[in-house]
Design a protein around this motif. Structure first.
Motif, PDB file in Angstrom:
ATOM      1  N   ALA A 169       0.829  -1.212   0.000  1.00  0.00           N
ATOM      2  CA  ALA A 169       0.000   0.000   0.000  1.00  0.00           C
ATOM      3  C   ALA A 169       0.862   1.260   0.000  1.00  0.00           C
ATOM      4  O   ALA A 169       0.529   2.254  -0.667  1.00  0.00           O
ATOM      5  N   LYS A 170       1.973   1.233   0.731  1.00  0.00           N
ATOM      6  CA  LYS A 170       2.853   2.410   0.753  1.00  0.00           C
ATOM      7  C   LYS A 170       3.566   2.583  -0.586  1.00  0.00           C
ATOM      8  O   LYS A 170       3.820   3.716  -1.018  1.00  0.00           O
ATOM      9  N   GLU A 171       3.894   1.480  -1.250  1.00  0.00           N
ATOM     10  CA  GLU A 171       4.460   1.569  -2.597  1.00  0.00           C
ATOM     11  C   GLU A 171       3.427   2.178  -3.560  1.00  0.00           C
ATOM     12  O   GLU A 171       3.767   3.042  -4.381  1.00  0.00           O
ATOM     13  N   SER A 172       2.173   1.726  -3.470  1.00  0.00           N
ATOM     14  CA  SER A 172       1.119   2.276  -4.330  1.00  0.00           C
ATOM     15  C   SER A 172       0.890   3.755  -4.041  1.00  0.00           C
ATOM     16  O   SER A 172       0.684   4.551  -4.961  1.00  0.00           O
ATOM     17  N   LEU A 173       0.917   4.118  -2.762  1.00  0.00           N
ATOM     18  CA  LEU A 173       0.751   5.524  -2.387  1.00  0.00           C
ATOM     19  C   LEU A 173       1.854   6.378  -3.006  1.00  0.00           C
ATOM     20  O   LEU A 173       1.589   7.450  -3.565  1.00  0.00           O
ATOM     21  N   PHE A 174       3.092   5.895  -2.933  1.00  0.00           N
ATOM     22  CA  PHE A 174       4.206   6.639  -3.526  1.00  0.00           C
ATOM     23  C   PHE A 174       4.010   6.807  -5.030  1.00  0.00           C
ATOM     24  O   PHE A 174       4.176   7.906  -5.578  1.00  0.00           O
ATOM     25  N   LYS A 175       3.630   5.717  -5.709  1.00  0.00           N
ATOM     26  CA  LYS A 175       3.447   5.790  -7.164  1.00  0.00           C
ATOM     27  C   LYS A 175       2.323   6.753  -7.544  1.00  0.00           C
ATOM     28  O   LYS A 175       2.382   7.401  -8.591  1.00  0.00           O
ATOM     29  N   ALA A 176       1.275   6.831  -6.703  1.00  0.00           N
ATOM     30  CA  ALA A 176       0.145   7.718  -6.997  1.00  0.00           C
ATOM     31  C   ALA A 176       0.496   9.183  -6.748  1.00  0.00           C
ATOM     32  O   ALA A 176       0.090  10.066  -7.514  1.00  0.00           O
ATOM     33  N   LEU A 177       1.264   9.450  -5.675  1.00  0.00           N
ATOM     34  CA  LEU A 177       1.513  10.844  -5.278  1.00  0.00           C
ATOM     35  C   LEU A 177       2.786  11.445  -5.869  1.00  0.00           C
ATOM     36  O   LEU A 177       2.850  12.654  -6.083  1.00  0.00           O
ATOM     37  N   TYR A 178       3.800  10.611  -6.132  1.00  0.00           N
ATOM     38  CA  TYR A 178       5.072  11.173  -6.609  1.00  0.00           C
ATOM     39  C   TYR A 178       4.923  12.013  -7.880  1.00  0.00           C
ATOM     40  O   TYR A 178       5.489  13.105  -7.967  1.00  0.00           O
TER      41      TYR A 178
END
Length: 238
Positions: A169-178
């Motif tokens: 989930a934190k990897e997905s969050l990074f990919k969405a927000l970066y």
């Protein structure tokens, strides 16, 4: 139609998560590195970057599989014939008006795309489920102190999925927000506040990334477990 190499299964548009995202295209494939041939990149018209040409068959196969999913997803979305390059920051470079995400884990690759007018950010991550021993060993690197407390309060048989889910989930969050904030952040800068057996989760930022994306801001995500792999998705609506 673009050819599918022998190392990949036909592209599958089955939506694997609890809630379909309107206006997006999702495609996945299974791949077998042992079946990859040197000519597959040329035959599929996917130019391999120098870093991929120098890498092992597994890395070459997952790159090819992910880019085939991404190109076909863009073609389905709006007829674009486009293969995302690898940017200087290692992230895929999408057309300016497109949000997208590519992910792969052992033998499985997927991509999702949508228009930025509808989805400002799309982040997707696929992970093999950790063993209990490995999850307990890695928990301190992935989980915040509050997440560690929540894990300790739950049943031990859920630890492997909890740690895998938190990582993904934190990897997905990074990919969405970066792509939105253009600022790197790490595992300690977000926490999974809650998750449900039905496949939904809530994340909270623990750092200021911008005036909009600041400490305490919460986002929702979803996930699914299938055949020993966990797929998570965080989508930022427009």
């Amino acid at each position: 139609m673009n050819p599918i190499p022998a190392c990949c299964t036909p592209l599958d548009d089955h939506w694997p998560l609890p809630d379909a995202l309107p206006g997006t295209v999702f495609l996945s494939t299974r791949f077998e590195p042992k079946l990859l041939e040197a000519s597959d990149f040329q035959r599929c018209a996917v130019p391999p970057p120098a870093s991929i040409q120098r890498s092992v068959a597994k890395r070459q196969a997952e790159f090819l599989a992910g880019r085939l999913c991404a190109r076909s997803a863009l073609q389905r979305l709006e007829g674009l014939d486009f293969i995302p390059a690898i940017g200087e920051d290692r992230a895929p470079v999408w057309p300016g008006h497109i949000s997208g995400s590519i992910t792969h884990s052992t033998g499985h690759a997927a991509a999702i795309v949508g228009h930025k007018a509808q989805w400002r950010g799309l982040g997707m991550d696929l992970e093999n489920l950790l063993s209990l021993e490995r999850a307990e060993r890695l928990a301190g690197e992935i989980l915040t102190p509050d997440e560690m407390q929540r894990m300790a309060a739950g049943p031990r048989e859920q630890i492997a999925q909890w740690v895998t889910l938190t990582f993904s989930a934190k990897e997905s969050l990074f990919k969405a927000l970066y792509p939105i904030v253009r600022k790197r952040f790490y595992f300690e800068h977000a926490e999974v506040v809650e998750w449900s057996d039905s496949g939904f989760l809530r994340l909270r930022l623990l750092t200021d990334l911008s005036s909009e994306w600041c400490y305490g801001k919460e986002l929702e995500g979803q996930f699914a477990v299938n055949e020993g792999q966990l797929l998570s998705l965080v989508a930022v609506g427009a």
